[in-house]
Design a protein around this motif. Structure first.
Motif, short mmCIF file in Angstrom:
data_model
loop_
_atom_site.label_atom_id
_atom_site.label_comp_id
_atom_site.label_asym_id
_atom_site.label_seq_id
_atom_site.Cartn_x
_atom_site.Cartn_y
_atom_site.Cartn_z
N ASP A 1 67.44 96.55 15.39
CA ASP A 1 66.44 97.02 14.44
C ASP A 1 65.19 95.84 13.95
OD1 ASP A 1 65.06 99.43 13.65
OD2 ASP A 1 65.98 98.96 11.68
N LEU A 2 65.28 94.95 14.34
CA LEU A 2 64.56 94.07 13.66
C LEU A 2 63.17 93.61 14.90
CD1 LEU A 2 66.70 91.24 11.86
CD2 LEU A 2 65.58 93.23 10.83
N CYS A 3 62.13 93.24 14.02
CA CYS A 3 61.12 92.82 15.00
C CYS A 3 60.83 91.40 14.64
CB CYS A 3 59.75 93.76 15.19
SG CYS A 3 59.33 94.18 13.63
N SER A 4 61.28 90.94 13.42
CA SER A 4 60.86 89.51 13.15
C SER A 4 61.73 89.06 11.92
CB SER A 4 59.55 89.01 12.99
OG SER A 4 59.04 88.99 11.45
N VAL A 5 61.94 87.64 12.21
CA VAL A 5 62.86 87.17 10.98
C VAL A 5 62.40 85.64 10.80
CG1 VAL A 5 65.30 86.27 10.26
CG2 VAL A 5 65.15 88.14 11.97
N THR A 6 62.07 85.36 9.62
CA THR A 6 61.53 84.08 9.10
C THR A 6 62.74 83.54 8.25
OG1 THR A 6 59.42 84.75 9.44
CG2 THR A 6 59.58 83.08 7.98
N VAL A 7 62.82 82.22 8.67
CA VAL A 7 63.85 81.52 7.74
C VAL A 7 63.39 80.14 7.12
CG1 VAL A 7 66.14 80.07 7.77
CG2 VAL A 7 65.98 82.23 8.88
N VAL A 8 63.52 80.14 5.92
CA VAL A 8 62.99 78.71 5.25
C VAL A 8 64.26 78.05 4.71
CG1 VAL A 8 61.80 78.05 3.34
CG2 VAL A 8 60.74 79.85 4.42
N CYS A 9 64.27 76.76 5.05
CA CYS A 9 65.38 75.73 4.54
C CYS A 9 64.99 74.39 4.77
CB CYS A 9 66.69 76.02 5.21
SG CYS A 9 66.84 75.56 6.89
N ASP A 10 66.06 73.37 4.19
CA ASP A 10 65.63 71.94 4.13
C ASP A 10 65.82 71.18 5.52
OD1 ASP A 10 68.12 71.93 4.17
OD2 ASP A 10 68.05 71.02 1.97
N LYS B 1 75.23 81.84 3.61
CA LYS B 1 76.23 80.92 3.83
C LYS B 1 75.67 79.52 3.97
CE LYS B 1 80.26 79.98 6.52
NZ LYS B 1 81.55 80.37 7.28
N TYR B 2 74.53 79.49 4.51
CA TYR B 2 74.04 78.40 4.68
C TYR B 2 72.77 77.80 3.73
CZ TYR B 2 76.11 77.58 9.24
OH TYR B 2 77.08 77.33 10.27
N GLY B 3 73.00 78.69 2.64
CA GLY B 3 71.73 78.24 1.64
C GLY B 3 70.49 78.29 2.03
N GLY C 1 65.04 83.97 -3.00
CA GLY C 1 64.39 82.83 -3.38
C GLY C 1 63.18 83.10 -2.35
N MET C 2 63.33 83.96 -1.36
CA MET C 2 61.94 84.15 -0.50
C MET C 2 60.98 85.07 -1.23
SD MET C 2 60.61 83.68 2.43
CE MET C 2 61.59 83.57 3.86
N GLU C 3 61.72 85.82 -2.08
CA GLU C 3 60.43 86.71 -2.97
C GLU C 3 59.72 85.91 -3.76
OE1 GLU C 3 62.82 89.74 -5.15
OE2 GLU C 3 63.59 90.71 -3.22
N LYS C 4 60.14 84.55 -4.20
CA LYS C 4 59.03 83.78 -4.87
C LYS C 4 58.28 82.90 -4.07
CE LYS C 4 62.95 83.07 -8.31
NZ LYS C 4 64.26 82.49 -7.85
N MET C 5 58.45 82.97 -2.77
CA MET C 5 57.45 82.19 -2.06
C MET C 5 56.68 82.92 -1.17
SD MET C 5 60.02 79.76 0.22
CE MET C 5 61.76 80.09 -0.25
N PHE C 6 56.97 84.35 -0.89
CA PHE C 6 56.15 85.15 0.05
C PHE C 6 55.38 86.20 -0.73
CE2 PHE C 6 55.72 89.07 2.59
CZ PHE C 6 55.05 88.59 3.74
N THR C 7 54.14 86.08 -0.04
CA THR C 7 52.98 87.28 -0.55
C THR C 7 52.50 88.11 0.64
OG1 THR C 7 52.30 85.45 -2.23
CG2 THR C 7 50.93 87.52 -2.00
N GLN C 8 52.65 89.48 0.40
CA GLN C 8 52.29 90.02 1.73
C GLN C 8 50.88 90.50 1.54
OE1 GLN C 8 54.47 93.95 1.82
NE2 GLN C 8 53.73 94.59 3.77
#
Ligand code: AMP
Ligand code: MG
Length: 338
Positions: free
Chosen positions: A274-283, A309-311, A328-335
């Motif tokens: 049911d997803l069409c995309s996933v974006t992951v941000v990490c170090d 689990k992976y922070g 954390g993503m809410e603080k980085m993403f602007t629609q």
């Protein structure tokens, strides 16, 4: 007249003094586009010397070198040799990547599985793309046969020796571009005269340092259903890795059904979570890429648990284009609003 010349000389000398003793050269923006790993590489680097083109060329070379190590299609790559010899001694770095990938496979209940090579070959989405309506979807029987040859538990490690049991074939497509971003960051950090930059390798992006104006790096997230449009932007600073997995990247439609390149190792078919995309941000680049593929297969709920689990931070877009994010993503993403 004499005093006019004197004044001119003074201004001239002052200008020279200011140049000699003044602040060092301001970073200049260098941009380049190239190809490697079967995808487009876009670079923006901020460079303090006149060697901009050399740096962008060397970044491309770094990516090409890694491709030569991990692409199963390049005959003498470490992965191609491992696939054909069934066991080989690999570098410490590749060993670590393979071991960590296996750990993510366990943690995702096999949603990410780099032993998926036979199934990827069977679907051969790139070939289907070329053939379009003449393309052949694999039969149930073919899929069941290929699935017999997919099992990450058949990757064994004995010190630096990697052993492939069963008939598995490794395919590092799900982690390669993120892994290349790690290599690019290593390279950028070694260059004294590069003060910042952003490099994208297909769906994976690495940022480094800072922009001369002090602003955040802005990474566009593709709209999964509107070709060439952005859904929004992620803003980050310093060293950061961003990977996106989407069903819009490589797919064909047969009888109104979309067949894309991210496969579910449990069913053998393109993942239907049911997803069409996933974006992951990490170090970590390899990790961001591995997690984005795993989350795409797992779906929103289990994907959310995995990234926690992976922070890491994540953004999920479902088939109705509803967006769900980690805090954390809410603080980085602007629609992007039209
Ligand atoms: P990505 O675009 O990073 O999500 O990776 C997709 C690529 O990884 C595909 O083109 C395949 O080569 C490979 N792949 C597809 N499904 C999986 C999976 N479930 N686990 C691991 N690799 C996969
Ligand atoms: Mg991936």
């Amino acid at each position: 007249m004499k005093s006019k010349i004197k004044r001119k000389c003074l201004v001239f000398c002052l200008a020279i003094l200011m140049t000699l003793g003044g602040c060092e050269r301001k970073p200049e923006k260098v941009q380049s586009t190239g190809t490697a790993m079967g995808t487009i590489i876009s670079q923006t680097l901020y460079v303090k010397d006149a060697e901009g083109d050399r740096y962008t060329e060397e970044v491309l070379q770094e990516i090409g070198l890694l491709e030569g190590e991990i692409s199963r299609r390049i005959e003498d790559s470490e992965i191609a040799k491992l696939n054909s010899n069934r066991s080989s001694v690999v570098s410490d770095e590749l060993l670590q990547v393979l071991q960590e990938t296996t750990k993510i496979s366990k943690d995702s209940d096999g949603a990410l599985d780099i032993s998926i090579g036979e199934l990827v070959l069977l679907w051969n989405i790139d070939e289907l793309l070329l053939e379009q309506e003449n393309g052949k979807i694999p039969t149930k029987e073919e899929i069941e046969n290929a699935l017999q040859k997919v099992n990450y538990n058949n990757i064994r490690f004995e010190e630096n020796n990697v052993i492939l049991d069963g008939n598995i074939q490794l395919d590092l497509g799900a982690i390669g571009k993120g892994y290349a971003c790690d290599r690019v960051l290593d390279y950028l950090k070694k260059q004294e005269n590069i003060t910042g930059g952003i490099v994208s390798i297909g769906g994976s992006v690495v940022t480094y340092g800072c922009k001369p104006d002090g602003n955040h790096f802005k990474i566009g997230i593709m709209h999964p259903r509107e070709d060439g449009m952005y859904l929004g932007f992620i803003e980050v600073m310093g060293e950061c890795f961003i990977s996106t997995s989407g069903d819009y990247e490589r797919f064909i439609e047969v009888d109104g059904k979309r067949y894309h390149h991210i496969l579910d190792p449990h069913t053998g078919y393109p993942a239907e979570s049911d997803l069409c995309s996933v974006t992951v941000v990490c170090d970590n680049g390899f990790l961001s890429d591995a997690l984005s593929t795993a989350c795409f297969v797992l779906g929103k709920e289990d994907g959310m648990k995995l990234v926690e689990k992976y922070g890491a931070e994540a953004l999920f877009v479902d088939q109705n284009l509803n967006i769900t994010m980690t805090s954390g993503m809410e603080k980085m993403f602007t629609q992007k609003m039209d």
